[in-house]
Design a protein around this motif. Structure first.
Motif, PDB file in Angstrom:
ATOM      1  N   ARG A   4       1.929   1.864  -3.502  1.00  0.00           N
ATOM      2  CA  ARG A   4       0.814   2.373  -4.308  1.00  0.00           C
ATOM      3  C   ARG A   4       0.614   3.878  -4.062  1.00  0.00           C
ATOM      4  O   ARG A   4       0.421   4.663  -4.988  1.00  0.00           O
TER       5      ARG A   4
ATOM      6  N   GLU B 103       0.827  -1.210   0.000  1.00  0.00           N
ATOM      7  CA  GLU B 103       0.000   0.000   0.000  1.00  0.00           C
ATOM      8  C   GLU B 103       0.862   1.262   0.000  1.00  0.00           C
ATOM      9  O   GLU B 103       0.537   2.255  -0.661  1.00  0.00           O
ATOM     10  N   GLN B 104       1.964   1.254   0.726  1.00  0.00           N
ATOM     11  CA  GLN B 104       2.859   2.408   0.717  1.00  0.00           C
ATOM     12  C   GLN B 104       3.426   2.654  -0.682  1.00  0.00           C
ATOM     13  O   GLN B 104       3.573   3.804  -1.105  1.00  0.00           O
TER      14      GLN B 104
END
Length: 334
Positions: A311, A308-309
């Motif tokens: 992204r 997620e980081q």
């Protein structure tokens, strides 16, 4: 069943059937995740063999091979600033056996090109970032520009008469130069080359007075005195060039360009496989030998992330470079 109507029993029955069907549908992917990997993995990147991205990919392939117990085979698919490889990764089977190494150019393509055969974030499962590294603004040793403020003063005195070279149109190097011009309020003409080596040759030959280059590839020339590094593009100095100030130190407040590299997989790759790859990547980056190899290859800082980081990073980079492209009035590519 006492106290439950026939209609309710029917709904319970249908719910149970749906749950069983869902478990059967999930079973192959769970089985794949448990046995993954059981054959070689491809690692694609979009740049020429022997270049910086290729060197990174080979360090990563060796590190992951040792941890996953299967060969990780590097495959270069150069062209269109990495877009050909990105499309191949996006269209590959989402089984964990095709991975991609992408760089900061991946986010630039997301705004520079009007149409792509993939979506820079939504067509991929992010695995982890790997390394961040700065670029360097450089001139020939006999240039009258001894410092970055000198260069800015020269460019202000002669708008559009000075040119700067980069590794190619739409590269991070190119847009770092464009951000320099808009941040400093100057006008210079961009000259694209096909890689760092031709741009350095052109600088040394006097064909172009300034280049934005890769620190690790220019370090030797800077140390020898043939080229003068005016500033690195990160907010702080890089250990590779300790005597070259950052652009911030040189007075260009708010200027920050660091490119990066990271691992992606095709969209739909099972979450368990992505998690395994993320964990093994973190283990690899914590290995002192791998860390040193990556830092030596890039002159940068090794830094992993969660999927997620990564992204969030790509989305923020797309927004950043979109503004730079708009401010520099660069026409987007059809």
């Amino acid at each position: 069943m006492p106290g439950i109507s026939g209609q309710s029993r029917g709904r319970w029955g249908r719910s149970a059937l749906f749950a069983i069907a869902a478990l059967f549908a999930l079973a192959p992917s769970l089985a794949d995740a448990q046995t993954y990997p059981n054959r070689p993995i491809r690692l694609l990147h979009g740049f020429s063999p022997g270049g910086a991205a290729d060197a990174l990919a080979r360090i990563v392939s060796d590190g992951l091979s040792k941890r996953l117990g299967q060969p990780v085979i590097v495959e270069a698919k150069p062209g269109a600033g990495g877009n050909i490889a990105a499309a191949a990764i996006a269209n590959a089977a989402s089984d964990g056996y095709t991975l991609g190494l992408v760089t900061g150019a991946h986010a630039i393509s997301g705004t520079l090109y009007k149409k792509l055969a993939y979506e820079p974030t939504d067509s991929f499962e992010m695995v982890s970032t790997l390394v961040y590294y700065a670029l360097v603004i450089a001139v020939r040793a006999d240039s009258p520009a001894k410092t970055l403020p000198d260069l800015i003063a020269m460019a202000k005195a002669k708008p559009n008469e000075l040119s700067f070279g980069s590794v190619g149109f739409g590269s991070t190097h190119h847009l770092a130069g464009e951000l320099l011009t808009t941040t400093a309020g100057i006008k210079m003409v961009h000259v694209p080359y096909r890689g760092d080596a031709p741009s350095v040759t052109s600088l040394l030959g006097g064909d172009v007075p300034v280049i934005v280059g890769t620190t690790v590839l220019l370090a030797g020339q800077i140390e020898s005195g043939a080229i003068r590094g005016l500033a690195v593009t990160s907010p702080t100095r890089t250990p590779l060039l300790p005597n070259v100030p950052s652009a911030e130190e040189a007075g260009l407040k708010g200027y920050d360009v660091r490119t990066w590299a990271g691992l992606v997989a095709p969209k739909g790759t099972p979450a368990d496989i992505v998690q395994k790859l993320n964990a093994e990547t973190a283990s690899m980056l914590a290995d002192p030998a791998v860390k040193k190899a990556l830092e030596t290859a890039t002159g940068g800082e090794v830094r992993g992330s969660t999927p997620e980081q990564m992204r969030v990073l790509i989305r923020s980079e797309i927004a950043k470079w979109s503004k730079v492209i708009d401010d520099a009035k660069i026409a987007r590519i059809e």
